[in-house]
Scaffold this motif. Structure first.
Motif, short mmCIF file in Angstrom:
data_model
loop_
_atom_site.label_atom_id
_atom_site.label_comp_id
_atom_site.label_asym_id
_atom_site.label_seq_id
_atom_site.Cartn_x
_atom_site.Cartn_y
_atom_site.Cartn_z
N ILE A 198 31.13 -37.94 -48.16
CA ILE A 198 32.32 -37.10 -48.25
C ILE A 198 33.46 -37.60 -47.35
CG2 ILE A 198 31.03 -35.06 -48.98
CD1 ILE A 198 31.31 -34.00 -46.09
N THR A 219 34.65 -34.59 -43.83
CA THR A 219 33.98 -34.32 -42.55
C THR A 219 34.94 -33.63 -41.59
OG1 THR A 219 32.64 -36.33 -42.83
CG2 THR A 219 32.77 -35.43 -40.61
N ILE A 225 35.07 -29.77 -41.31
CA ILE A 225 33.84 -29.23 -40.72
C ILE A 225 33.90 -29.36 -39.20
CG2 ILE A 225 31.35 -29.62 -40.50
CD1 ILE A 225 31.30 -30.42 -43.45
N MET A 236 23.11 -25.37 -44.50
CA MET A 236 23.53 -26.68 -45.02
C MET A 236 22.57 -27.75 -44.51
SD MET A 236 27.67 -26.29 -44.50
CE MET A 236 28.06 -27.95 -45.07
N THR A 251 23.45 -31.78 -45.22
CA THR A 251 24.70 -32.38 -44.77
C THR A 251 24.42 -33.08 -43.45
OG1 THR A 251 25.95 -30.63 -45.86
CG2 THR A 251 27.11 -31.94 -44.23
N SER A 273 26.98 -35.16 -48.03
CA SER A 273 26.69 -33.78 -48.38
C SER A 273 26.44 -33.66 -49.88
CB SER A 273 27.84 -32.86 -47.96
OG SER A 273 27.48 -31.48 -48.06
N THR A 315 26.96 -30.89 -53.36
CA THR A 315 27.80 -29.79 -53.84
C THR A 315 27.22 -28.45 -53.41
OG1 THR A 315 28.46 -31.12 -55.74
CG2 THR A 315 28.80 -28.74 -55.90
N ASP A 355 25.53 -27.75 -50.77
CA ASP A 355 25.80 -27.52 -49.35
C ASP A 355 27.28 -27.24 -49.10
OD1 ASP A 355 23.22 -27.79 -48.39
OD2 ASP A 355 23.75 -29.30 -46.90
N TYR A 356 28.16 -28.08 -49.62
CA TYR A 356 29.57 -27.93 -49.29
C TYR A 356 30.15 -26.64 -49.87
CZ TYR A 356 33.64 -29.94 -47.04
OH TYR A 356 34.69 -30.17 -46.16
N LEU A 409 35.60 -27.53 -55.85
CA LEU A 409 34.98 -28.75 -55.35
C LEU A 409 35.00 -29.80 -56.46
CD1 LEU A 409 31.75 -27.53 -53.48
CD2 LEU A 409 33.71 -28.67 -52.45
#
Length: 423
Positions: A107, A111, A114, A258, A261, A299, A301, A303-304, A394
């Motif tokens: 990703i 990052t 986050i 998550m 990730t 990561s 999908t 999780d994000y 997303l």
């Protein structure tokens, strides 16, 4: 004891204690958040009809058919569920496995949001402040110099503060955005970070090297993309006395569930990693010393979506409060005012930047907002959170270079979703 010494002492304690405390805490969190974050609801919930979905799929398929990408995923959801989850193609060239919500993507710069949320969480805990000088945590950032256009330097008049790292108004750059300039050359020669993010240096060691280089401008006076968030990650390590992966696990990943990730992917999950058709991406199964706060995470999908939904919900997900709603509101305050140069801002005169997020007008006819917020990754990924229209988006693909002019990409994904919702 200074903050760097305290970091070493606390890190020793973290290594000794994590095996027992972390295991029980992780088990409790996993039990509380078991189950998918992608519960399906009808697309009509978002005013998207079947024909619009078919048209969007056709657009996504055109990019696969033209060999720009191997596959892609597009999701639209909110706290009620996911109304659109469309996947096209496979995880990579020669890979028969279709893209799905468990496919692992690099990703890259997604990052940054986050890490920015984690920074605000540490601020809530009183471990640092937006006004703190970066030099209080990493002394290499004391006595900064600014590089003039002719390559000479002069002492900086402004201190670089934590807020400047979050807003990309620090004066720090990255060599890729300053090729052919004296400062860009200095970054290439002194910052040991390759395009694949491999380095034998730690984030703190890299930040210390960056702190010895001149700034591109006085902190607080211009926006310029670069290593600001990487330096922020090193600051967080010093402030919390823990490595960045432990900080993110404690403040973001464990509470949200998550669990996929990570800064590198276990070898056992290699078959789930998406790969580009064009160019080479890093082998993200290799453990590395450099935990890049600016671009290092992988990561899924699944999780994000938890992170995006938490942001849409004002900082909370399934009863887990990550940051206070007021803190998230502070992160969405536009930081590029008339005193800040937009010369290098990616969107020119449009939109703005907050504490770790893009701020883009929801309606182009209203450039002063309201805004959505989010960010993207250089490998083709994007997330957008729109509280006004109550959805998050997303888009996941892996693309590294190759021919220009793809018929569908992350920009197209955002455009077609808004067109469908407004139709």
């Amino acid at each position: 004891m200074n903050k760097l010494t305290a970091y070493g002492v606390a890190l020793t304690w973290t290594v000794l204690a994590s095996a027992t405390h972390g295991a029980s805490e992780n088990a409790q969190q996993a039990g509380a958040l078991s189950g998918s974050s992608l519960q399906r609801i009808d697309a009509s919930h978002f005013n998207i009809d079947d024909q619009e979905i078919a048209d969007i799929r056709q657009g996504m398929q055109s990019a696969v058919d033209a060999d720009y990408i191997a596959g892609a995923l597009l999701l639209v959801g909110n706290s009620d569920g996911v109304g659109m989850l469309e996947t096209i193609g496979t995880q990579g060239p020669g890979d028969a496995q279709p893209v799905n919500a468990e496919t692992i993507f690099r990703i890259y710069s997604m990052t940054k949001p986050i890490v920015s949320v984690a920074a605000m969480s540490l601020i809530e805990d009183g471990l640092l402040s937006l006004d703190d000088p970066v030099g209080d945590y990493i002394p290499a950032f004391n006595n900064l110099q600014v590089m003039n256009e002719d390559g000479t330097t002069r002492p900086a008049q402004n201190e670089m503060r934590i807020e400047n790292l979050l807003t990309h108004q620090s004066g720090l750059i990255q060599s890729i955005f300053a090729l052919g300039t004296p400062l860009g050359t200095a970054y290439q020669e002194n910052v040991p970070v390759k395009a694949d993010l491999t380095s034998t240096a730690t984030a703190l060691e890299i930040a210390q090297r960056i702190g010895q280089l001149p700034l591109a401008f006085e902190p607080g006076t211009a926006w310029h993309y670069g290593h600001s968030t990487d330096v922020l990650g090193a600051v967080l390590e010093v402030a919390a006395g823990k490595p960045l992966d432990a900080i993110l696990a404690e403040h973001i990943f464990n509470p949200l569930g998550m669990d996929e990730t990570t800064f590198y992917v276990p070898e056992a999950k290699r078959a789930r990693i998406a790969q580009p058709i064009h160019g080479d991406m890093s082998d993200n199964t290799e453990a590395r010393d450099f935990l890049s706060a600016g671009a290092g995470l992988n990561s899924t999908t699944e999780d994000y979506a938890r992170f995006a939904q938490m942001l849409l919900n004002g900082g909370e997900y399934r009863g887990q409060r990550i940051i206070d709603e007021a803190t998230l509101e502070r992160m969405r305050v536009p930081e590029i005012d008339d005193n800040v140069s937009r010369e290098n801002f990616f969107y020119g005169s449009s939109g703005n930047w907050g504490l770790g997020f893009h701020l883009q007008p929801i309606d182009a006819s209203q450039p002063e907002g309201p805004y959505n917020f989010g960010w993207r990754g250089i490998g083709g990924t994007l997330f957008v959170v729109d509280p006004v229209n109550d959805f998050y988006l997303l888009y996941m693909e892996q693309r590294w270079g190759g021919p220009s002019g793809a018929p569908f990409d992350n920009n197209a994904a955002q455009r077609v979703v808004y067109e469908a919702i407004r139709d």
